[in-house]
Design an enzyme around this catalytic site. Structure first.
Site, mmCIF file in Angstrom:
data_model
loop_
_atom_site.group_PDB
_atom_site.id
_atom_site.type_symbol
_atom_site.label_atom_id
_atom_site.label_comp_id
_atom_site.label_asym_id
_atom_site.label_seq_id
_atom_site.Cartn_x
_atom_site.Cartn_y
_atom_site.Cartn_z
ATOM 1 N N CYS A 1 -36.731 -13.268 24.154
ATOM 2 C CA CYS A 1 -37.319 -14.245 24.394
ATOM 3 C C CYS A 1 -38.095 -14.567 22.963
ATOM 4 C CB CYS A 1 -38.126 -14.809 25.793
ATOM 5 S SG CYS A 1 -37.922 -15.039 27.322
ATOM 6 N N PHE B 1 -37.498 -21.167 31.788
ATOM 7 C CA PHE B 1 -38.613 -22.817 31.144
ATOM 8 C C PHE B 1 -37.335 -22.824 30.396
ATOM 9 C CE2 PHE B 1 -41.896 -20.394 31.736
ATOM 10 C CZ PHE B 1 -43.086 -21.589 32.345
ATOM 11 N N HIS C 1 -38.819 -15.567 31.817
ATOM 12 C CA HIS C 1 -38.309 -16.068 30.647
ATOM 13 C C HIS C 1 -37.756 -17.301 30.368
ATOM 14 C CE1 HIS C 1 -33.709 -16.867 29.405
ATOM 15 N NE2 HIS C 1 -33.668 -15.608 29.642
ATOM 16 N N CYS C 2 -38.005 -17.583 28.933
ATOM 17 C CA CYS C 2 -37.440 -19.225 28.837
ATOM 18 C C CYS C 2 -36.010 -19.000 28.151
ATOM 19 C CB CYS C 2 -38.594 -19.496 28.062
ATOM 20 S SG CYS C 2 -38.585 -18.657 26.119
ATOM 21 N N GLU C 3 -34.906 -19.973 28.103
ATOM 22 C CA GLU C 3 -34.198 -20.006 27.278
ATOM 23 C C GLU C 3 -34.341 -20.827 25.674
ATOM 24 O OE1 GLU C 3 -31.330 -23.245 29.654
ATOM 25 O OE2 GLU C 3 -31.561 -21.272 31.274
#
Length: 392
Positions: free
Chosen positions: A29, A65, A125-127
């Site tokens: 991330c 997210f 986690h986030c994309e």
């Protein structure tokens, strides 16, 4: 005590960064590189293996997210390891924040999970594009759990975990002023009997700009406004929408100059409730240029007025000097009819998803089914819980 910590210190698992005790973030991330999804499967497997070595009886709750409503690749990869994942949107009408309702859900879910046992771990986690909202949510969680005090200090600490250029790359406007405002909302929870307070319906009467910004190169601008949020008079649809737009007409969008006036008053007369995004655009030869943006929640408006200086609005990274030092934005409200503000809470976005056996997530179900803060009739969540704010 410091020696005791040193002797019993355990190196954090590889592939994640430990933000606080039992709160981890995937280290991918923090990179400016776009990762191909095919690389995630082995990466996720390695992280889960490391966490299991670190906590022999670990139970993991993951937050992701993302953009859109389709199930993410990492959700599939985590499901293979019997990890429950909750999906949140990565913005609210372009702002790297989520609604107060979702912030509350995230904070209470996290607190309940961590308090259930010492082997319970949070994994964030986030994309691509979701780092700013992930940073905000981490800061909000640390403040909510009283691990840190000071909104600015906490947010800065989180943002320092990633290259500064990542924030510049993902956000054309500096989002920190609005994020700090919402962190202040979180910090106020101890001062209020009810937190967050019930959505308050207000009429946004007018906007006053004191000291004109320079966006035409000659000490002036042609400001027009757009306002997004929930419509308090539309009970059936509580998704955010465009509540107000200044008509793009020459007789409506006036040109103001610093040499001619120090104050601009623009009538709006727009009904608002809950989370609101206010955008100010400079119109130049039919070309739109963002001047500033701000996000706020009507439930925290005091004395029916919101006053912001140039450090408290979201501006383009290189545009701060275009605002005079004594610039001030005043947003004036008035009360709406009490009946209009009684909008029922719609939590239909908490959906059950097909996937792994329900018994694999008994602990999470116990939290979410028994908690009084999710007092609604809905299906028990499965391995993926989506919280999505759709844009009309």
């Amino acid at each position: 005590m410091a020696l005791f910590r040193k002797l019993f210190y355990r190196k954090p698992p590889e592939g994640v960064l430990e933000i606080s005790e039992r709160i981890y973030v995937f280290d991918r991330c923090f990179t400016t590189d776009v990762w191909e999804e095919k690389n995630y499967k082995g990466y996720v497997a390695g992280v889960i293996s490391q966490l299991k070595d670190h906590y022999p009886d670990v139970s993991i709750l993951a937050f992701n997210f993302r953009e859109g409503e389709s199930q993410s690749r990492i959700a599939n990869d985590l499901s293979e390891h019997y990890v429950t994942i909750m999906d949140y949107p990565r913005h609210y009408e372009g702002c790297p924040l989520v609604s107060m309702e979702m912030i509350n859900h995230f904070l209470r879910s996290s607190e309940s999970w961590l308090s259930l046992g010492q082997q319970n771990v949070l994994l964030m986690h986030c994309e691509w594009g979701g780092w700013p909202v992930l940073a905000f949510m981490l800061a909000a969680l640390l403040i909510y759990r009283r691990h840190f005090t000071g909104e600015q200090k906490t947010l800065d600490m989180i943002y320092k975990q990633a290259p500064r250029e990542l924030l510049y790359l993902l956000q054309p406007l500096n989002p920190i002023p609005s994020q700090l405002r919402y962190l202040q909302y979180v910090a106020r929870r101890n001062a209020n009997m009810q937190w967050p307070p019930m959505d308050r319906a207000l009429t946004l009467d007018c906007i006053i700009i004191r000291m004109i910004p320079n966006f035409d190169g000659e000490g002036g601008c042609r400001p027009m406004f757009r306002i997004y949020g929930k419509g308090p008079l539309i009970v059936a649809d509580q998704s955010p929408k465009n509540l107000f737009s200044t008509p793009k007409k020459n007789n409506v969008v006036r040109h103001y100059k610093q040499a001619e006036c120090e104050l601009v008053k623009i009538d709006i007369n727009c009904h608002t409730q809950g989370d609101v995004v206010l955008e100010c655009i400079n119109l130049h030869d039919d070309r739109e240029e963002m001047m500033f943006r701000t996000m706020f929640n009507t439930s925290f408006i005091k004395s029916n007025i919101l006053i912001l200086n140039r450090d408290e609005i979201d501006t383009l990274w290189d545009a701060k000097d275009q605002f005079p030092k004594d610039f001030r934005l005043e947003v004036l409200f008035s009360e709406m009819d009490a009946a209009a503000s009684a909008v029922p809470v719609d939590l239909s976005s908490f959906e059950k998803k097909d996937g792994l056996p329900v018994e694999a997530f008994a602990k999470v179900q116990e939290i979410l089914n028994s908690a009084d803060w999710l007092n609604q009739n809905c299906d028990a969540p499965g391995n993926v819980l989506q919280l999505v704010e759709t844009k009309v």
